[in-house]
Design a protein around this motif. Structure first.
Motif, PDB file in Angstrom:
ATOM      1  N   ARG A 179      -5.445   1.702 -11.873  1.00 13.74           N
ATOM      2  CA  ARG A 179      -5.980   0.345 -11.670  1.00 13.74           C
ATOM      3  C   ARG A 179      -4.897  -0.630 -11.222  1.00 13.74           C
ATOM      4  NH1 ARG A 179      -7.084   2.603 -16.257  1.00 13.74           N
ATOM      5  NH2 ARG A 179      -9.190   3.132 -16.906  1.00 13.74           N
ATOM      6  N   ASP A 180      -3.654  -0.235 -11.486  1.00 10.20           N
ATOM      7  CA  ASP A 180      -2.519  -1.117 -11.209  1.00 10.20           C
ATOM      8  C   ASP A 180      -2.143  -1.035  -9.726  1.00 10.20           C
ATOM      9  OD1 ASP A 180      -0.006  -2.211 -10.881  1.00 10.20           O
ATOM     10  OD2 ASP A 180       1.018  -0.673 -12.079  1.00 10.20           O
ATOM     11  N   ARG A 181      -2.473  -2.093  -8.985  1.00 12.27           N
ATOM     12  CA  ARG A 181      -2.235  -2.049  -7.544  1.00 12.27           C
ATOM     13  C   ARG A 181      -0.837  -2.527  -7.175  1.00 12.27           C
ATOM     14  NH1 ARG A 181      -7.334  -1.082  -4.704  1.00 12.27           N
ATOM     15  NH2 ARG A 181      -6.237  -1.539  -2.761  1.00 12.27           N
ATOM     16  N   THR A 182      -0.021  -2.929  -8.146  1.00 13.76           N
ATOM     17  CA  THR A 182       1.307  -3.445  -7.788  1.00 13.76           C
ATOM     18  C   THR A 182       2.349  -2.330  -7.753  1.00 13.76           C
ATOM     19  OG1 THR A 182       1.822  -3.913 -10.097  1.00 13.76           O
ATOM     20  CG2 THR A 182       0.851  -5.711  -8.816  1.00 13.76           C
ATOM     21  N   THR A 183       2.082  -1.245  -8.475  1.00 15.18           N
ATOM     22  CA  THR A 183       3.049  -0.147  -8.479  1.00 15.18           C
ATOM     23  C   THR A 183       2.778   0.747  -7.266  1.00 15.18           C
ATOM     24  OG1 THR A 183       3.054  -0.204 -10.881  1.00 15.18           O
ATOM     25  CG2 THR A 183       3.951   1.775  -9.857  1.00 15.18           C
ATOM     26  N   ALA A 228       3.691  -8.542   3.756  1.00 14.59           N
ATOM     27  CA  ALA A 228       2.854  -9.747   3.745  1.00 14.59           C
ATOM     28  C   ALA A 228       1.775  -9.686   2.675  1.00 14.59           C
ATOM     29  CB  ALA A 228       2.232  -9.952   5.123  1.00 14.59           C
ATOM     30  N   THR A 229       1.048  -8.588   2.610  1.00 13.14           N
ATOM     31  CA  THR A 229      -0.108  -8.565   1.711  1.00 13.14           C
ATOM     32  C   THR A 229      -0.145  -7.340   0.804  1.00 13.14           C
ATOM     33  OG1 THR A 229      -1.372  -7.505   3.490  1.00 13.14           O
ATOM     34  CG2 THR A 229      -1.604  -9.894   3.266  1.00 13.14           C
ATOM     35  N   GLY A 230       0.820  -6.444   0.951  1.00 14.88           N
ATOM     36  CA  GLY A 230       0.734  -5.182   0.211  1.00 14.88           C
ATOM     37  C   GLY A 230       1.879  -4.976  -0.762  1.00 14.88           C
ATOM     38  N   THR A 231       2.291  -3.725  -0.904  1.00 14.66           N
ATOM     39  CA  THR A 231       3.288  -3.374  -1.923  1.00 14.66           C
ATOM     40  C   THR A 231       4.712  -3.698  -1.501  1.00 14.66           C
ATOM     41  OG1 THR A 231       3.735  -1.142  -1.098  1.00 14.66           O
ATOM     42  CG2 THR A 231       1.836  -1.404  -2.577  1.00 14.66           C
ATOM     43  N   GLU A 256       5.110  -2.902   9.696  1.00 18.44           N
ATOM     44  CA  GLU A 256       4.443  -4.042   9.059  1.00 18.44           C
ATOM     45  C   GLU A 256       3.140  -4.425   9.774  1.00 18.44           C
ATOM     46  OE1 GLU A 256       5.336  -5.644   6.286  1.00 18.44           O
ATOM     47  OE2 GLU A 256       4.094  -7.437   6.392  1.00 18.44           O
ATOM     48  N   SER A 257       3.129  -4.220  11.073  1.00 21.87           N
ATOM     49  CA  SER A 257       1.978  -4.670  11.851  1.00 21.87           C
ATOM     50  C   SER A 257       1.049  -3.515  12.213  1.00 21.87           C
ATOM     51  CB  SER A 257       2.474  -5.351  13.131  1.00 21.87           C
ATOM     52  OG  SER A 257       1.449  -5.369  14.092  1.00 21.87           O
ATOM     53  N   PHE A 272      -1.033   5.197   6.022  1.00 20.26           N
ATOM     54  CA  PHE A 272       0.075   5.168   5.054  1.00 20.26           C
ATOM     55  C   PHE A 272       0.513   3.728   4.811  1.00 20.26           C
ATOM     56  CE2 PHE A 272       4.144   5.605   3.122  1.00 20.26           C
ATOM     57  CZ  PHE A 272       4.083   6.792   2.415  1.00 20.26           C
ATOM     58  N   PHE A 273       0.443   2.921   5.869  1.00 22.03           N
ATOM     59  CA  PHE A 273       0.969   1.554   5.773  1.00 22.03           C
ATOM     60  C   PHE A 273      -0.099   0.465   5.672  1.00 22.03           C
ATOM     61  CE2 PHE A 273       4.708   3.719   7.501  1.00 22.03           C
ATOM     62  CZ  PHE A 273       5.714   3.145   6.743  1.00 22.03           C
ATOM     63  N   HIS A 274      -1.332   0.800   6.047  1.00 18.32           N
ATOM     64  CA  HIS A 274      -2.339  -0.257   6.137  1.00 18.32           C
ATOM     65  C   HIS A 274      -3.687   0.176   5.582  1.00 18.32           C
ATOM     66  CE1 HIS A 274       0.238  -2.754   8.716  1.00 18.32           C
ATOM     67  NE2 HIS A 274       0.651  -1.597   9.211  1.00 18.32           N
TER      68      HIS A 274
END
Ligand code: GCU
Length: 641
Positions: A303-307, A521-524, A539-540, A551-553
């Protein structure tokens, strides 16, 4: 020794040499090995006039050699025993070409001084993992019946194969060091020394995986704290004893604070403290510590989206740059996760300029078909070694590594060594790429393994292997997302198998889209672990390469890829195409009788039956899953269940 496949050293590969008179100039163990090879080939060992002169002249890098041919004489001048041996095998690779016309002097030296294979072999048969963890080629060639094998002739044959591809280090036991295997460091030393004795004539030094808790497990200490003088003394004495038994002992491999293995964190110390403890014990004997960077939280809450597991190795290790002793090699998996068929190159490889780094590859096909599927991995490894973290004008990963390369072996006691006979090509390619990251070893492997193969046989092998990694990628997990495997054994499809587990391996598919937002910008923030230009490129969504997009988006299914296809249509198309490709390969092997040895054809066909079954399973589960999630039909209206 039971009948074992000769792999890339069949007698016929030595035929050109057999017809020649050979003079070997040099003393020592490896010169003796070279003389033995010459005799074994059926050539005449002479002291006077010769067609081939192999000469050992100390000085110019012991592993390097120079090949030339003038006035009808082929010469190999080597800087030491290993170079002499590698030069001999170079002649074998050249075949008749080594004895035709003149040849301007050409110097060969390895790109990396440390070229290592790691065996994940246990002494005992582990209740879950078997004897060889992630092994798909039978039991261990080193151990049987709870101890080191009495008969090590199979190990000798293996060492010879490895010498022919330039491997010079072998770690003989699993990085997960269980109770029994911990004792290899102490009680079993005389037996481990027998293995080292068998490897030594082939220029290979033995390494051991050790438990960080050894002072507790084996020494009766209550602590393994790296700053405790008693612990330090224990390691110094233990290492002294290893060195007494194995004078050329290579060093230790350590998996610490990773997936339940003990490590320095228990004592409030960090990985530099831990690695330096062992480095200090090994330094007087010229040994190195391979300290693995595969450290992450395997008890994550889904549930932890920051790790983000992808971040972990960098977060743990990059701040320690400059703190590791000179004889520590930090061993970094090529990707940030775990040997998936498609991952970006680990940013750790560009983040520690003051540390000796090694890249770790996986020859054993844990996530790439487990040696039931054909998956020739050299293209993936070349990508990793040739990646330029600082952009086009910067160095490659291979050029920046000062700790060499390591890889998990795919070998067991199977008669073909590797289960799937074509998986031998992976082992061959690994050795050759470790020597020269720009090599393209497939033709060499074919010529040596199947001497005199007809053009149709060569074409079949190329056709089967060249694109096989891409094909595997096509019918498994799309666009770099990875991990849609059955948990535990990691074979076959299970799209949500890992989705709600603690392992940090998620795809976050919902009705609208899929992928992991690892942007700054918006992810980990993982994308920010790369230097420019890659941090920007990843990033883009617009510049991130298609193959790594998920993997990135996190993107909607309707997102249009650089290829022009939508994500959902790409999923459908590649899964149909991947299976069609396997069907085509199966049909090609149906016509293979007489092209290649019957035992090889029979074994490959047997494996292809399973590959096709499994590829269809992958296609149908993945396509059905995404049709149900997204509700978007296949534009070409093919059958999705
Ligand atoms: C993978 C593999 C394990 C292995 C681990 C490692 O996760 O599944 O079996 O122990 O990698 O590299 O340490």
């Amino acid at each position: 020794m039971t009948d074992v496949h000769p792999a890339w050293l069949p007698d016929a590969a030595f035929a050109p040499l057999a017809a020649r008179r050979v003079r070997v100039v040099g003393e020592g163990l490896l010169a003796g090995t070279v003389r033995g090879e010459v005799t074994r080939a059926g050539a005449r060992l002479v002291t006077g006039d010769a067609d081939v002169v192999l000469e050992q002249r100390e000085g110019d890098g012991p592993e390097a050699y120079e090949i030339a041919r003038r006035d009808g004489v082929t010469t190999v001048v080597a800087g030491g025993g290993p170079g002499l041996l590698y030069g001999l095998f170079h002649l074998v690779r050249l075949g008749e070409e080594a004895f035709a016309g003149d040849r301007a002097p050409e110097r060969h030296a390895p790109a990396h001084a440390l070229r290592m294979l790691d065996h994940w072999d246990n002494v005992d048969v582990h209740p879950v993992m078997g004897q060889v963890e992630r092994g798909y080629a039978g039991g261990s060639i080193f151990y049987a019946d709870g101890r080191v094998r009495e008969d090590l002739s199979r190990v000798a044959a293996y060492a010879r194969l490895l010498a022919a591809i330039g491997i010079n280090r072998v770690a003989v036991n699993n990085v997960n060091v269980h109770r029994r295997e911990a004792r290899l460091l102490t009680d079993d030393l005389p037996d481990v020394a027998r293995i080292a004795d068998v490897l030594r004539p082939w220029g290979i030094r033995l390494h051991l995986s050790v438990s960080f808790a050894s002072p507790v497990l084996l020494g009766g200490h209550t602590s393994a704290d790296p700053l405790d003088p008693d612990v330090q003394a224990w390691w110094a004495a233990a290492t002294e004893r290893v060195h007494a038994a194995i004078p050329d002992f290579g060093g230790y491999v350590v998996k610490a604070d990773s997936e339940g293995q003990p490590g320095p964190f228990a004592y409030g110390r960090d990985h530099a403290d831990g690695a330096n403890l062992l480095a200090r014990a090994l330094a007087p004997h010229g040994g190195v510590v391979h300290w693995r960077a595969f450290v992450y939280d395997h008890r994550q809450d889904w549930r932890d989206r920051t790790t983000d597991r992808a971040r972990a190795a960098y977060d743990h290790f990059a701040p320690l740059d400059g703190r590791f002793a000179d004889n520590v090699v930090v061993q970094v998996k090529h990707g940030p996760m775990d040997f998936q068929v498609r991952e970006p190159v680990s940013p750790v490889l560009a983040a520690m300029p003051r540390t000796r780094l090694a890249v770790e590859l996986q020859v054993t096909q844990e996530y790439t078909g487990q040696q039931r599927h054909v998956c020739y991995l050299a293209p993936a490894w070349r990508e990793a070694l040739g990646f330029r973290p600082w952009g086009e004008d910067g160095a490659t990963v291979s050029e920046t590594l000062r700790g060499g390369v390591a890889a998990v072996s795919n070998v067991g006691d199977d008669p073909f060594w590797t289960g799937h006979p074509l998986a031998q090509a992976n082992l061959y390619a690994y050795g050759r790429l470790a020597w020269d990251p720009d090599a393209d070893p497939l033709d060499e492997w074919v010529s040596l393994t199947f001497p005199g193969a007809a053009p149709a046989a060569r074409a079949l092998l190329h056709d089967t292997l060249d694109r096989s990694r891409r094909t595997y990628e096509d019918y498994t997990a799309p666009l770099g997302v990875g991990w849609m495997v059955r948990p535990g054994h990691h074979y076959g499809p299970d799209v949500d198998g890992y989705e709600y587990t603690p392992w940090g391996t998620y795809h976050f598919a919902d009705r609208d889209g899929i992928g992991v937002d690892r942007t700054v910008a918006t992810g980990t923030g993982y994308a920010g672990q790369y230097p420019r230009p890659w941090s920007d490129v990843y990033e883009s969504r617009d510049t991130c390469p298609d193959e790594l997009l998920l993997f990135f988006h996190h993107v909607p299914y309707s997102h249009v890829l650089a290829s022009g296809s939508t994500v959902i249509q790409h999923v459908y198309d590649t899964h149909f195409a991947g299976v069609a490709e396997v069907e085509r390969i199966v049909a090609a092997w149906d016509r293979a009788d007489g092209l290649l040895p019957a035992d090889v054809v029979a074994r490959v066909r047997g494996r292809l039956v399973e590959q096709l079954r499994s590829a269809r399973e992958w296609r149908d589960q993945v396509n059905t899953y995404f049709l149900r999630k997204s509700g978007v039909p296949d534009a070409r209206r093919r059958t999705i269940h």
